[in-house]
Write an enzyme that holds these catalytic residues in place. Structure first.
Site, short mmCIF file in Angstrom:
data_model
loop_
_atom_site.label_atom_id
_atom_site.label_comp_id
_atom_site.label_asym_id
_atom_site.label_seq_id
_atom_site.Cartn_x
_atom_site.Cartn_y
_atom_site.Cartn_z
N ASP A 291 61.78 20.21 17.42
CA ASP A 291 62.57 19.19 18.55
C ASP A 291 61.75 17.37 17.70
OD1 ASP A 291 65.01 18.76 19.66
OD2 ASP A 291 63.32 20.68 21.08
N TYR A 292 62.98 16.93 18.16
CA TYR A 292 63.25 16.17 18.86
C TYR A 292 61.76 14.93 19.25
CZ TYR A 292 65.56 11.90 19.97
OH TYR A 292 66.31 10.18 20.56
#
Ligand code: BGC
Length: 746
Positions: A291-292
């Site tokens: 994820d980011y």
């Protein structure tokens, strides 16, 4: 014949690759990997925001400088494997051409995006759609979203979100299918099938699905987004992993590692989770994208010493690709050279990413999805809008309908009141970053078009979503008094749920309640429409109104969809995918909890498991939802009160519709193992079926329960079935219904 395509690259290198799944693919990929420099490998494993194409604002903080010139330079240098959250066929063609023709190896870029509930055409938020209790509907909307996305130059969606959401304080409940494991698993599989289509990922309208966030992200402690998931391995396996298994079984070839820790170890640096569990046990063969910036966040977690260490730990744990982080680019070549990361591990990651690109047909047709003509034709098509309306309608849940207040006659003099009526963003809901706002029909517009005479409809905001509006309440009272009936729309704004939108109290903001009190005081009948991205605590002023519709965020066709229900063109058929508690402080409240040793009963409440202010139940239980008319659950019978090992029993229910119109009913089968070596939930949804009962008719509905449906994870966490007594219910929700007991013989 094997299809081949040759790309000419800037440095005159040529590269040929067989089509996905063609014989020889593995060798050809190995050959390609062997020709890549460590820098190019790190590039393949890095994806950043798309700075070229139209892109939404305000989704995430920019971490890397997403400057166009710099990104072009990186693509030419082979230092990027993909871009995300850019949209548009034409732009995709331009960028892809740079990668193909101006980088040394000419490897096509992967274009990803967060397409959760539609693209330009917006479907109901995933939680709302789960209220349809119809996974097939979700498959159709995911298909439509994929058709629009793939025609807009996108190859991969960061969806479905399959995190079970049991704590309604957690804002991301809105992105999934609610609190139940079975419902989440069915929707996870359906959405995966819908995104990917049935013709293979290389089909021009397929999107690679990315079930997220692996794993236990929904178990964030206190409902606080990004917080630790301090759960037992049992909870992980019983609750949080099954929807992923379902999505993988449906063919998902990518997944996203979560932000949170699991048992103290961040998911994105969790070797056990990403290797032993994900690949070893669940058999996942695709690639893992972090994820980011989750890789970099290993430092803030106090797990990695510094950025370099974070890159090492993420790679060793099994993160194949990083998002919005340059840590792999900066550190992988050095880590390989020093032997801190085995070169084979990096090659494995690169091979997985290239394999996904091959499966998507990108080597054979790197310009897939870049034809503006096709994009214009399919995006926002009338068929998709129609589907949005159907999905919207079927997501609405009727909680209450005293004295058949609903449906209303179209000719009624109506005061439509509330602060969420005119704004397209309030219809689109969160994670609709590509929505075509010009074509969204919010509630006010939908009602204006649906009433018999627009002169009989007034629309008044009454307040702002979270603040009073000068003169607002007075105007709402005047409008109410002039009307025969009030439709009062209250609730959360779209920005109050989704990422980073955790709430301490899951309620309707006070300025809206002041409005509701004033409107109620006029004595006019009130139809309450509640908008929300989570299960809410409903106060008396809402509970006391004549009718309550739970209407979430329904997307492009929200206005017409709700109007069609209110005026009875269609009867409501949605069911709650989350429990609505009495009070916020019950959070996390979910129906499938275990019993305490001192369960509360109506007869006995002292020294029992309950709150001083609220019972240990839901105000409106999971599974609840009314329609116009009603069916009676009249009799239940079992084919036998004994099940043999390896056998099955059939439970049959008689439903009677004593009303004047046909009724759609969702019959739910819940099970409780009354005594087991691991205490089992007081009820667990095992199956459900939607049936239509004609007016004045009776119907029998049967479910077959097999031996394996009685299983659970034993003390050793291995699946087992134990003989003994069981209770099942055929029920309209998780708290009522008709029970029947049976015994599984030894
Ligand atoms: C979210 C993901 C999303 C990603 C890219 C993150 O902040 O947690 O769900 O896919 O951003 O937008």
């Amino acid at each position: 014949m094997m299809q081949r395509r040759t790309f000419l690259t800037g440095t005159a290198a040529a590269f040929a690759l067989p089509a996905a799944a063609a014989p020889g693919l593995a060798e050809t990929l190995a050959d390609l990997v062997a020709r890549m420099t460590p820098e190019e490998k790190a590039g393949q494993l890095t994806i950043v925001n798309d700075p070229f194409r139209w892109r939404p604002g305000g989704v995430n903080p920019d971490d890397l400088d997403s400057d166009q010139a710099r990104t072009l330079q990186e693509i030419r240098a082979g230092r990027l494997g993909g871009l995300f959250n850019g949209l548009g066929a034409e732009g995709a063609r331009f960028i892809q051409r740079v990668a193909l023709e101006e980088s040394r190896l000419g490897i096509p870029l992967l274009f990803a995006a967060d397409i959760l509930h539609g693209l330009r055409t917006v479907f109901p938020v995933p939680l709302a759609e789960a209220a349809s209790w119809d996974p097939e509907l979700a498959e159709r909307t995911a298909r439509a979203a994929a058709i629009e996305g793939a025609a807009s130059g996108i190859h991969q969606t960061y969806a479905p979100m399959v995190d079970v959401g049991r704590d309604q304080r957690w804002g991301r409940v809105v992105e999934g299918a609610g609190e139940d494991v079975l419902l989440n698993s069915l929707f996870a599989a359906a959405r995966t099938r819908g995104f990917q289509g049935s013709a293979g990922l290389a089909a021009s309208d397929a999107l690679l699905a990315t079930p997220k966030h692996f794993a236990a992200y929904g178990a964030a402690e206190g409902g606080l987004d990004y917080n630790s998931a301090d759960i037992s391995e049992r909870a992980l396996r019983e609750v949080y992993l099954p929807p992923f298994e379902a999505a993988f079984a449906a063919g998902a070839q990518s997944t996203m590692s979560a932000f949170n820790t699991v048992d103290g170890v961040p998911a994105t640096g969790n070797r056990w989770l990403l290797r032993d569990c994900l690949r070893g046990e669940l058999g996942f063969t695709g690639f893992v994208v972090a994820d980011y910036t989750a890789d970099r966040e290993l430092v803030a977690h106090g797990f990695a010493e510094d950025d370099r260490d974070a890159a090492r730990l993420a790679m060793l744990a099994g993160v194949d690709m990083v998002m919005m982080s340059d840590l792999y680019l900066r550190y992988l070549p050095g880590l390989i050279a020093e032997g801190a990361v085995p070169a084979e591990r990096v090659d494995e990651a690169v091979t997985r990413v290239l394999r996904a690109k091959a499966a998507l047909g990108l080597f054979a047709d790197p310009y897939r999805g870049t034809d503006p003509e096709v994009e214009r034709r399919v995006v926002g098509s009338p068929a998709h809008r129609q589907l949005a309306r159907e999905a919207g309608r079927r997501s609405v849940v009727l909680l209450k309908n005293d004295a058949d207040l609903l449906p209303l006659p179209r000719t009624a003099r109506i005061a439509l009141i509330g602060p969420l009526l005119e704004d397209s963003a309030q219809a689109a809901g969160p994670w609709s970053i590509f929505a075509d706002h010009a074509r969204i029909i919010p509630l006010a517009e939908g009602f204006r078009a649906a009433v018999a005479d627009p002169a009989n409809l007034t629309v008044t905001p009454g307040c702002l979503p979270e603040a009073p509006l000068p003169g607002g309440i007075a105007a709402a009272v005047v409008a109410s008094e002039a009307a025969e009936v009030v439709i009062l729309v209250l609730g959360e704004t779209a920005s109050m749920s989704a990422e980073a939108q955790s709430r301490v109290t899951i309620d309707i903001p006070p300025p809206q309640l002041a409005l509701a009190e004033a409107v109620a005081a006029t004595g006019r009948p009130v139809v309450m429409v509640v908008k929300s991205g989570r299960g809410l605590e409903l106060p008396n002023v809402v509970l006391d109104s004549g009718a309550i519709l739970f209407a979430w965020f329904l997307g492009s066709e929200e206005g017409p969809a709700v109007a069609e229900i209110v005026f009875g063109d269609h009867a409501p058929s949605g069911r709650l995918p989350v429990s609505l508690p009495f009070r916020s402080g019950q959070s996390p409240y979910y129906y499938a909890h275990r019993s305490t040793g001192r369960p509360e009963t109506p007869a006995s409440r002292d020294y029992k498991a309950r709150y001083r202010e609220a019972p240990n139940r839901a105000r409106y239980p999971f599974g609840h939802g009314l329609t116009y008319g009603a069916v009676d659950y009249e009799a239940i019978r079992l084919s036998s009160d004994q099940m043999e090992p390896g056998g099955e029993i059939v439970a049959t229910l008689r439903l009677a519709n004593r009303g004047q119109s046909p009724v759609e009913e969702v019959v739910q089968l819940y099970l409780h193992d009354l005594a087991a070596s691991v205490a089992q939930p007081v009820r667990l949804l095992k199956a459900f079926r939607r049936v239509s009962v004609p007016a004045g008719d009776q119907l029998e509905v049967s479910f077959t329960l097999r031996h394996e449906d009685l299983g659970f994870l034993g003390q050793d966490l291995a699946p087992r079935v134990e003989p003994g007594r069981f209770r099942l219910w055929l029920a309209p929700d998780a708290e009522s219904g008709l029970p029947a007991d049976f015994t599984l013989t030894a």
